[in-house]
Scaffold this active site. Structure first.
Site, PDB file in Angstrom:
ATOM      1  N   LYS A  72      -8.728 -15.855  14.759  1.00  0.00           N
ATOM      2  CA  LYS A  72      -8.852 -15.432  13.362  1.00  0.00           C
ATOM      3  C   LYS A  72     -10.288 -15.136  12.937  1.00  0.00           C
ATOM      4  CE  LYS A  72      -4.705 -18.048  12.295  1.00  0.00           C
ATOM      5  NZ  LYS A  72      -4.048 -19.121  11.535  1.00  0.00           N
ATOM      6  N   GLU A  89       0.843  -1.203   0.000  1.00  0.00           N
ATOM      7  CA  GLU A  89       0.000   0.000   0.000  1.00  0.00           C
ATOM      8  C   GLU A  89       0.871   1.243   0.000  1.00  0.00           C
ATOM      9  OE1 GLU A  89      -2.753   0.670   3.268  1.00  0.00           O
ATOM     10  OE2 GLU A  89      -3.743   2.252   2.118  1.00  0.00           O
ATOM     11  N   HIS A 114      -2.586   9.517  -1.437  1.00  0.00           N
ATOM     12  CA  HIS A 114      -2.603   8.246  -2.168  1.00  0.00           C
ATOM     13  C   HIS A 114      -2.490   8.456  -3.661  1.00  0.00           C
ATOM     14  CE1 HIS A 114      -3.222   5.240   1.042  1.00  0.00           C
ATOM     15  NE2 HIS A 114      -3.524   6.340   1.698  1.00  0.00           N
ATOM     16  N   ASP A 123       1.591 -14.692  12.160  1.00  0.00           N
ATOM     17  CA  ASP A 123       0.511 -15.337  11.406  1.00  0.00           C
ATOM     18  C   ASP A 123      -0.385 -14.240  10.844  1.00  0.00           C
ATOM     19  OD1 ASP A 123      -1.612 -18.185  11.979  1.00  0.00           O
ATOM     20  OD2 ASP A 123      -1.847 -16.542  10.557  1.00  0.00           O
TER      21      ASP A 123
HETATM   22  C1  LIG Z   1       1.654  11.183   2.790  1.00  0.00           C
HETATM   23  C2  LIG Z   1       1.818  12.137   3.964  1.00  0.00           C
HETATM   24  C3  LIG Z   1       2.812  11.531   4.976  1.00  0.00           C
HETATM   25  C4  LIG Z   1       2.395  13.452   3.491  1.00  0.00           C
HETATM   26  O1  LIG Z   1       2.377  14.341   4.622  1.00  0.00           O
HETATM   27  P1  LIG Z   1       2.961  15.823   4.532  1.00  0.00           P
HETATM   28  O2  LIG Z   1       2.875  16.389   5.885  1.00  0.00           O
HETATM   29  O3  LIG Z   1       2.294  16.549   3.422  1.00  0.00           O
HETATM   30  O4  LIG Z   1       4.454  15.503   4.125  1.00  0.00           O
HETATM   31  P2  LIG Z   1       5.760  16.405   4.280  1.00  0.00           P
HETATM   32  O5  LIG Z   1       6.430  16.360   2.957  1.00  0.00           O
HETATM   33  O6  LIG Z   1       5.457  17.716   4.882  1.00  0.00           O
HETATM   34  O7  LIG Z   1       6.644  15.539   5.312  1.00  0.00           O
HETATM   35  C5  LIG Z   1       6.225  15.409   6.672  1.00  0.00           C
HETATM   36  C6  LIG Z   1       6.788  14.113   7.197  1.00  0.00           C
HETATM   37  O8  LIG Z   1       6.102  13.044   6.597  1.00  0.00           O
HETATM   38  C7  LIG Z   1       6.999  11.983   6.321  1.00  0.00           C
HETATM   39  N1  LIG Z   1       7.007  11.754   4.881  1.00  0.00           N
HETATM   40  C8  LIG Z   1       6.501  12.571   3.952  1.00  0.00           C
HETATM   41  N2  LIG Z   1       6.649  12.016   2.723  1.00  0.00           N
HETATM   42  C9  LIG Z   1       7.269  10.832   2.892  1.00  0.00           C
HETATM   43  C10 LIG Z   1       7.711   9.793   2.012  1.00  0.00           C
HETATM   44  N3  LIG Z   1       7.504   9.845   0.707  1.00  0.00           N
HETATM   45  N4  LIG Z   1       8.321   8.710   2.558  1.00  0.00           N
HETATM   46  C11 LIG Z   1       8.504   8.621   3.885  1.00  0.00           C
HETATM   47  N5  LIG Z   1       8.138   9.582   4.759  1.00  0.00           N
HETATM   48  C12 LIG Z   1       7.516  10.674   4.277  1.00  0.00           C
HETATM   49  C13 LIG Z   1       8.355  12.410   6.832  1.00  0.00           C
HETATM   50  O9  LIG Z   1       8.506  11.965   8.161  1.00  0.00           O
HETATM   51  C14 LIG Z   1       8.236  13.903   6.806  1.00  0.00           C
HETATM   52  O10 LIG Z   1       9.035  14.539   7.763  1.00  0.00           O
HETATM   53  P3  LIG Z   1      10.522  15.012   7.353  1.00  0.00           P
HETATM   54  O11 LIG Z   1      11.369  13.780   7.323  1.00  0.00           O
HETATM   55  O12 LIG Z   1      10.412  15.650   5.975  1.00  0.00           O
HETATM   56  O13 LIG Z   1      10.895  15.972   8.426  1.00  0.00           O
HETATM   57  C15 LIG Z   1       0.457  12.419   4.637  1.00  0.00           C
HETATM   58  O14 LIG Z   1      -0.385  13.082   3.716  1.00  0.00           O
HETATM   59  C16 LIG Z   1      -0.252  11.191   5.168  1.00  0.00           C
HETATM   60  O15 LIG Z   1       0.218  10.551   6.077  1.00  0.00           O
HETATM   61  N6  LIG Z   1      -1.459  10.878   4.629  1.00  0.00           N
HETATM   62  C17 LIG Z   1      -2.236   9.750   5.142  1.00  0.00           C
HETATM   63  C18 LIG Z   1      -1.919   8.513   4.340  1.00  0.00           C
HETATM   64  C19 LIG Z   1      -2.299   7.280   5.118  1.00  0.00           C
HETATM   65  O16 LIG Z   1      -2.329   7.247   6.338  1.00  0.00           O
HETATM   66  N7  LIG Z   1      -2.556   6.167   4.367  1.00  0.00           N
HETATM   67  C20 LIG Z   1      -2.793   4.872   4.971  1.00  0.00           C
HETATM   68  C21 LIG Z   1      -4.207   4.701   5.392  1.00  0.00           C
HETATM   69  S1  LIG Z   1      -5.332   4.638   4.047  1.00  0.00           S
HETATM   70  C22 LIG Z   1      -6.126   3.179   4.481  1.00  0.00           C
HETATM   71  O17 LIG Z   1      -5.682   2.103   4.097  1.00  0.00           O
HETATM   72  C23 LIG Z   1      -7.063   3.206   5.639  1.00  0.00           C
HETATM   73  C24 LIG Z   1      -8.415   3.909   5.457  1.00  0.00           C
HETATM   74  C25 LIG Z   1      -8.263   5.377   5.157  1.00  0.00           C
HETATM   75  O18 LIG Z   1      -9.182   3.320   4.412  1.00  0.00           O
HETATM   76  C26 LIG Z   1      -9.051   3.618   6.790  1.00  0.00           C
HETATM   77  C27 LIG Z   1     -10.238   4.492   7.104  1.00  0.00           C
HETATM   78  O19 LIG Z   1     -11.304   4.203   6.589  1.00  0.00           O
HETATM   79  O20 LIG Z   1     -10.037   5.443   7.851  1.00  0.00           O
HETATM   80  N1  LIG Z   2      -2.473 -25.294  15.937  1.00  0.00           N
HETATM   81  C1  LIG Z   2      -3.384 -24.368  15.683  1.00  0.00           C
HETATM   82  O1  LIG Z   2      -4.582 -24.545  15.928  1.00  0.00           O
HETATM   83  C2  LIG Z   2      -2.942 -23.066  15.102  1.00  0.00           C
HETATM   84  C3  LIG Z   2      -1.618 -22.896  14.732  1.00  0.00           C
HETATM   85  N2  LIG Z   2      -1.196 -21.697  14.252  1.00  0.00           N
HETATM   86  C4  LIG Z   2       0.230 -21.631  13.888  1.00  0.00           C
HETATM   87  O2  LIG Z   2       0.951 -21.872  15.070  1.00  0.00           O
HETATM   88  C5  LIG Z   2       2.274 -21.367  14.889  1.00  0.00           C
HETATM   89  C6  LIG Z   2       2.672 -20.676  16.155  1.00  0.00           C
HETATM   90  O3  LIG Z   2       2.564 -21.672  17.168  1.00  0.00           O
HETATM   91  P1  LIG Z   2       3.650 -21.609  18.356  1.00  0.00           P
HETATM   92  O4  LIG Z   2       3.231 -22.606  19.355  1.00  0.00           O
HETATM   93  O5  LIG Z   2       3.837 -20.194  18.758  1.00  0.00           O
HETATM   94  O6  LIG Z   2       5.014 -21.975  17.621  1.00  0.00           O
HETATM   95  P2  LIG Z   2       5.682 -23.384  17.343  1.00  0.00           P
HETATM   96  O7  LIG Z   2       4.686 -24.419  17.040  1.00  0.00           O
HETATM   97  O8  LIG Z   2       6.739 -23.091  16.349  1.00  0.00           O
HETATM   98  O9  LIG Z   2       6.314 -23.733  18.767  1.00  0.00           O
HETATM   99  C7  LIG Z   2       7.170 -22.810  19.403  1.00  0.00           C
HETATM  100  C8  LIG Z   2       7.945 -23.623  20.434  1.00  0.00           C
HETATM  101  O10 LIG Z   2       9.209 -23.014  20.672  1.00  0.00           O
HETATM  102  C9  LIG Z   2       9.680 -23.490  21.953  1.00  0.00           C
HETATM  103  N3  LIG Z   2      10.311 -22.352  22.620  1.00  0.00           N
HETATM  104  C10 LIG Z   2      11.644 -22.164  22.676  1.00  0.00           C
HETATM  105  N4  LIG Z   2      11.932 -21.032  23.334  1.00  0.00           N
HETATM  106  C11 LIG Z   2      10.744 -20.487  23.710  1.00  0.00           C
HETATM  107  C12 LIG Z   2      10.383 -19.308  24.418  1.00  0.00           C
HETATM  108  N5  LIG Z   2      11.289 -18.426  24.886  1.00  0.00           N
HETATM  109  N6  LIG Z   2       9.074 -19.051  24.622  1.00  0.00           N
HETATM  110  C13 LIG Z   2       8.130 -19.903  24.162  1.00  0.00           C
HETATM  111  N7  LIG Z   2       8.393 -21.057  23.479  1.00  0.00           N
HETATM  112  C14 LIG Z   2       9.703 -21.333  23.252  1.00  0.00           C
HETATM  113  C15 LIG Z   2       8.451 -24.015  22.689  1.00  0.00           C
HETATM  114  O11 LIG Z   2       8.596 -25.419  22.729  1.00  0.00           O
HETATM  115  P3  LIG Z   2       7.988 -26.250  23.972  1.00  0.00           P
HETATM  116  O12 LIG Z   2       6.516 -25.969  23.952  1.00  0.00           O
HETATM  117  O13 LIG Z   2       8.340 -27.639  23.651  1.00  0.00           O
HETATM  118  O14 LIG Z   2       8.617 -25.719  25.238  1.00  0.00           O
HETATM  119  C16 LIG Z   2       7.280 -23.634  21.787  1.00  0.00           C
HETATM  120  O15 LIG Z   2       6.208 -24.530  21.817  1.00  0.00           O
HETATM  121  C17 LIG Z   2       2.227 -20.430  13.710  1.00  0.00           C
HETATM  122  O16 LIG Z   2       2.838 -21.055  12.599  1.00  0.00           O
HETATM  123  C18 LIG Z   2       0.740 -20.295  13.444  1.00  0.00           C
HETATM  124  O17 LIG Z   2       0.469 -20.048  12.086  1.00  0.00           O
HETATM  125  C19 LIG Z   2      -2.037 -20.610  14.151  1.00  0.00           C
HETATM  126  C20 LIG Z   2      -3.369 -20.743  14.502  1.00  0.00           C
HETATM  127  C21 LIG Z   2      -3.926 -21.984  14.947  1.00  0.00           C
END
Ligand SMILES: CC(C)(COP(=O)([O-])OP(=O)([O-])OC[C@H]1O[C@@H](n2cnc3c(N)ncnc32)[C@H](O)[C@@H]1OP(=O)([O-])[O-])[C@@H](O)C(=O)NCCC(=O)NCCSC(=O)C[C@@](C)(O)CC(=O)[O-]
Ligand SMILES: NC(=O)C1=CN([C@@H]2O[C@H](COP(=O)(O)OP(=O)(O)OC[C@H]3O[C@@H](n4cnc5c(N)ncnc54)[C@H](OP(=O)(O)O)[C@@H]3O)[C@@H](O)[C@H]2O)C=CC1
Length: 417
Positions: free
Chosen positions: A230, A101, A412, A305
């Site tokens: 999920k 995105e 965007h 996941d």
């Molecule tokens: C696009 C901006 C950031 C411009 O914002 P701006 O203020 O016009 O940009 P600027 O040129 O004045 O720069 C300000 C700062 O923005 C950053 N920045 C600025 N440009 C860049 C770039 N190219 N790459 C990386 N960073 C950038 C950077 O940190 C910069 O600071 P600086 O470093 O210059 O001091 C702003 O207009 C913005 O954030 N718009 C919102 C966009 C957004 O959030 N999109 C994602 C959500 S859309 C969606 O998926 C969800 C939605 C909307 O459907 C959910 C809903 O329903 O609400």
């Molecule tokens: N089975 C299901 O129904 C579902 C599975 N998943 C999947 O499950 C996976 C994640 O399961 P998860 O159990 O996290 O991972 P893993 O199955 O990879 O098991 C992780 C293992 O790492 C060991 N371990 C080593 N160090 C640590 C530590 N510091 N803390 C915790 N465990 C440690 C543990 O073994 P031990 O337990 O032997 O000590 C632990 O069980 C993902 O791939 C996800 O997509 C997602 C949704 C549902």
């Protein structure tokens, strides 16, 4: 395992001698993937040349994928660096985010600039419980009540069975929920640095054997959807699942104007009428603008996941004008600063297990300094949760500001097309 070439394997599948998922039994994983690509290409218009250019041995993904043909490549960027004052992570961090995105990274990056100008974001993990809730059938409500009472009296034997399957997981609560002759037992674990779904599922199955041995209950499904994994579910938004984590910041008025191009009052109004009232009227579970964007991007980057973005987006954003210098007292004066918070009720993250050990995913965890098991156990997953919450906070701040200053669509148009 005998070596053979992809063409021979492909022919054996075509002849019905082998099934598509059996190829690794006859060749190494990379050859098996190549054979599957040949089959898919011959049955479609696809040329899987780039899909075949993955940078790790296919065998390393054995626990992550079946019927492998290659790997996808999603652009990954960084937002920040941003100062984080967390309970488990502190200091300047780049936030690794993978997305397609356009404008998302720019937006989160702008939010990070505002957070940094404000001295950084606070973050704390508030709760840590991974849940699995099997569904049992009993004869009637009398038996259901008896089962619920039995569970409450026998948590220790359930814990012994569950914890016998893991050396890290700890069973903390088992909560019964009754609907007629259905009983759901919501097992809640501390899974330390693992997201814990495999761990909790395996452990809960062992506990269910005790329930069936000791009571008249019949296990219908190891997952009874009250976990709830999920799927959008209020229980996750209220009780939490995985980590419940919050991040917040007080942004000085001057920074809101200079970096976010708006005012604290405007951001607070957009948040109220959009994220709170709009979400309430929509019957939404996520009272936020686009927390899912930051959750999805950091999940893809760090091997989480991806399907659990559903619960990760269970977040509430608050915004209010506070007295200059913070202090938390809301004020009607037009010279206050902007306080913003994001609270994610059910963020399921891990730094071990699942996809976290794949190479680019573990590199992204290294960017944050949270790869692998933490010391104490669980602290790395806590740190990852706090970093995701800060990314979500930065994204909320920037998008709300863009809506307030009316440049969402231009952003965007400029960056996303
Ligand atoms: C696009 C901006 C950031 C411009 O914002 P701006 O203020 O016009 O940009 P600027 O040129 O004045 O720069 C300000 C700062 O923005 C950053 N920045 C600025 N440009 C860049 C770039 N190219 N790459 C990386 N960073 C950038 C950077 O940190 C910069 O600071 P600086 O470093 O210059 O001091 C702003 O207009 C913005 O954030 N718009 C919102 C966009 C957004 O959030 N999109 C994602 C959500 S859309 C969606 O998926 C969800 C939605 C909307 O459907 C959910 C809903 O329903 O609400
Ligand atoms: N089975 C299901 O129904 C579902 C599975 N998943 C999947 O499950 C996976 C994640 O399961 P998860 O159990 O996290 O991972 P893993 O199955 O990879 O098991 C992780 C293992 O790492 C060991 N371990 C080593 N160090 C640590 C530590 N510091 N803390 C915790 N465990 C440690 C543990 O073994 P031990 O337990 O032997 O000590 C632990 O069980 C993902 O791939 C996800 O997509 C997602 C949704 C549902």
């Amino acid at each position: 395992m005998t070596d053979t070439d992809p063409e021979t394997l492909a022919d054996r599948v075509r002849e019905g001698d082998l099934r598509l998922y059996e190829l690794e039994e006859h060749a190494d994983a990379d050859v098996a993937a190549a054979a599957r690509r040949l089959l898919v290409e011959s049955e479609s218009d696809a040329d899987l040349a780039t899909t075949s250019e993955y940078a790790f041995p296919a065998a390393d993904a054995e626990a992550n994928i079946e019927n492998m043909i290659g790997a996808v490549q999603v652009p990954i960027g960084v937002a920040g660096p941003v100062e984080i004052d967390g309970g488990a992570i502190s200091g300047e961090r780049y936030l690794p985010m993978a997305t397609t995105e356009g404008a998302l990274l720019a937006s989160v990056n702008r939010g990070c600039a505002a957070l940094d100008a404000a001295g950084g974001a606070g973050a704390r993990v508030l709760k840590n419980r991974m849940t699995r809730a099997p569904a049992f059938r009993v004869a009637d409500v009398a038996e259901a009540e008896a089962l619920a009472s039995w569970v409450r009296d026998n948590v220790d034997s359930l814990r012994e069975a569950a914890e016998s399957t893991t050396s890290h997981g700890e069973l903390h609560e088992v909560t019964p929920y009754v609907v007629g002759n259905n009983v759901y037992l919501r097992f809640a674990y501390d899974t330390k640095d693992a997201m814990g779904m495999n761990m909790a599922t395996i452990a809960t199955e062992a506990a269910c054997e005790v329930v069936e041995d000791e009571t008249s209950a019949h296990l219908v499904a190891l997952s009874g959807n009250l976990c709830s994994d999920k799927k959008p579910a209020a229980i996750n938004a209220v009780e939490g699942r995985g980590r419940t984590v919050a991040a917040d910041v007080t942004v000085p008025r001057e920074t809101v104007k200079r970096t976010l191009k708006t005012t604290p009052e405007a951001v607070a109004e957009v948040n109220t009428r959009k994220n709170l009232v709009g979400s309430a009227k929509a019957g939404g579970l996520g009272f936020n603008a686009h927390v899912a964007n930051s959750v999805a991007a950091m999940f893809l980057a760090t091997g989480q996941d991806a399907a659990q973005v559903v619960e990760g987006a269970n977040a509430i954003t608050t915004a209010e004008v506070v007295a200059r210098g913070g202090g938390g007292d809301s004020t009607g004066e037009r010279d206050g600063d902007l306080y913003v918070s994001v609270t994610l009720a059910s963020l399921e993250v891990g730094t071990v297990g699942g996809g976290t050990k794949l190479p680019t995913q573990s590199e992204a965890l290294d960017v944050l300094g949270v790869r692998g098991g933490g010391d104490p156990a669980g602290s790395n997953a806590d740190a990852l949760a706090e970093a995701v919450a800060v990314a979500a906070l930065a994204g909320e701040l920037s998008l709300l500001s863009a809506l307030a200053s009316r440049n969402l669509s231009s952003a965007h148009a400029d960056l996303g097309r």
